[in-house]
Design a protein around this motif. Structure first.
Motif, short mmCIF file in Angstrom:
data_model
loop_
_atom_site.label_atom_id
_atom_site.label_comp_id
_atom_site.label_asym_id
_atom_site.label_seq_id
_atom_site.Cartn_x
_atom_site.Cartn_y
_atom_site.Cartn_z
N THR A 155 1.12 -1.23 -0.06
CA THR A 155 -0.37 -0.15 0.38
C THR A 155 0.80 1.28 -0.39
O THR A 155 1.81 1.13 0.70
CB THR A 155 -1.15 -0.30 0.92
OG1 THR A 155 -1.64 -0.93 1.09
CG2 THR A 155 -1.65 1.21 1.23
N LEU A 179 1.78 3.74 -10.19
CA LEU A 179 1.05 3.57 -8.88
C LEU A 179 -0.14 2.67 -8.88
O LEU A 179 -1.00 2.14 -7.91
CB LEU A 179 0.31 5.12 -8.47
CG LEU A 179 1.85 5.96 -8.26
CD1 LEU A 179 1.06 7.95 -8.61
CD2 LEU A 179 2.50 5.73 -7.07
N ARG A 185 -4.24 2.10 -2.82
CA ARG A 185 -3.36 3.87 -2.38
C ARG A 185 -4.10 4.04 -1.54
O ARG A 185 -5.23 4.04 -1.65
CB ARG A 185 -3.49 4.05 -3.69
CG ARG A 185 -2.69 3.99 -4.78
CD ARG A 185 -3.20 4.33 -5.93
NE ARG A 185 -4.50 3.59 -6.25
CZ ARG A 185 -4.25 2.02 -6.63
NH1 ARG A 185 -2.76 1.16 -6.90
NH2 ARG A 185 -5.57 1.61 -6.87
N THR A 211 -8.27 5.37 -4.46
CA THR A 211 -7.34 5.46 -3.43
C THR A 211 -8.69 5.76 -2.22
O THR A 211 -9.88 5.93 -2.59
CB THR A 211 -6.88 6.83 -3.22
OG1 THR A 211 -5.95 7.31 -4.28
CG2 THR A 211 -6.41 7.44 -2.39
#
Length: 290
Positions: A155, A179, A185, A211
């Motif tokens: 993470t 990413l 995230r 996210t």
């Protein structure tokens, strides 16, 4: 390359301390890169006494901290001429050591951030920096660093103060594919919202969060992410801090930084846009080579 080097007492007190774990993992890479380490007194003495860099001519001794050694590193991060300018600093912080909040210690990080230079406060960060620079130098990936790049099981926290939120969005846009390889995230409130909006514009499934959002920083988001770090549920932090603005929730920011340095071997932290970009380029390139 020239890096300042300091470690709080706990981190060089014995052969299993953080300083020596890093040198054991990254010593060969330091030699390959020809990095010059400008080490504050006790840190230099500990390395010398244990023969941790035997035969290495890139180690230079600075005065003890009480004699201004750390202050000199701060000045050289800013730049004191061609022969006295550092490219960054490694400072292995023991969060319960009072000297870690001395003005010169705080200024070392602050000036690294202002100057856009790496500030490496954990073993994982320092290992990661060496491997990243090795990749930029065209060297073959070090299998000993593979654990740092297993993003599918990690993470990453993406945090930016108000003035730097646009830079975080630019960073995420440039390195979206990298990413997206992370298992998850996390971000504080507004940053997380804007990152999700960016992901949806880029084709991420609508309604599916790219996210995970926590509270905004002032409402406790930094503390929530610190909890993930301490529980081993966050392995990397990309933290774009604005060093020019006083913040009401400064204690929460310090809490997150303290959490990162508490679990020094397992969390790598990137502290400015330029440093994060350089890491991302190397990480992307490394994936094609490994």
């Amino acid at each position: 390359m020239q890096l300042g080097l300091a470690a709080n007492r706990r981190h060089h007190a014995n052969g299993d301390a953080a300083l020596f774990r890093w040198l054991h993992a990254s010593g060969a890479g330091l030699r390959e890169l020809g990095v010059s380490l400008h080490a504050v007194g006790r840190t230099f003495d500990a390395i010398h006494e244990r023969g941790a860099l035997a035969g290495y001519d890139g180690l230079r001794r600075y005065p003890y901290g009480r004699e201004g050694g750390l202050m000199k590193l701060v000045a050289e991060v800013v730049g004191m001429g061609e022969d006295r300018t550092l490219d960054g600093a490694i400072y292995f912080i023991d969060p319960v050591d009072p000297s870690s909040i001395f003005p010169e210690a705080v200024a070392l990080k602050r000036q690294c951030v202002i100057q856009g230079k790496p500030f490496l406060s954990t073993v994982a960060s320092a290992r990661d920096w060496v491997e990243s620079e090795r990749i930029h130098a065209g060297l073959v990936p070090d299998a000993g660093a593979d654990d740092l790049y297993r993003f599918t099981g990690q993470t990453v926290a993406l945090i930016a103060h108000d003035a730097l939120k646009p830079r975080m969005l630019e960073f995420a846009d440039r390195h979206f594919d990298l990413l997206s390889r992370f298992a998850s995230r996390v971000a504080t409130g507004t940053t997380g919202l804007r990152l999700n909006e960016l992901a949806w514009r880029r084709g991420w499934p609508q309604g599916q969060a790219w996210t995970q959002r926590f509270q905004s920083g002032p409402l406790g988001g930094d503390a929530q992410i610190a909890d993930l770090v301490l529980d081993g549920r966050c392995q990397r932090a990309v933290f774009f801090e604005d060093p020019h603005v006083a913040r009401q929730h400064e204690a929460d920011i310090q809490l997150l930084e303290r959490a990162v340095t508490t679990v020094t071997d397992t969390v790598a932290c990137l502290t400015s846009p330029g440093v994060a970009d350089r890491w991302a380029v190397a990480a992307t390139r490394r994936a094609t080579l490994a």
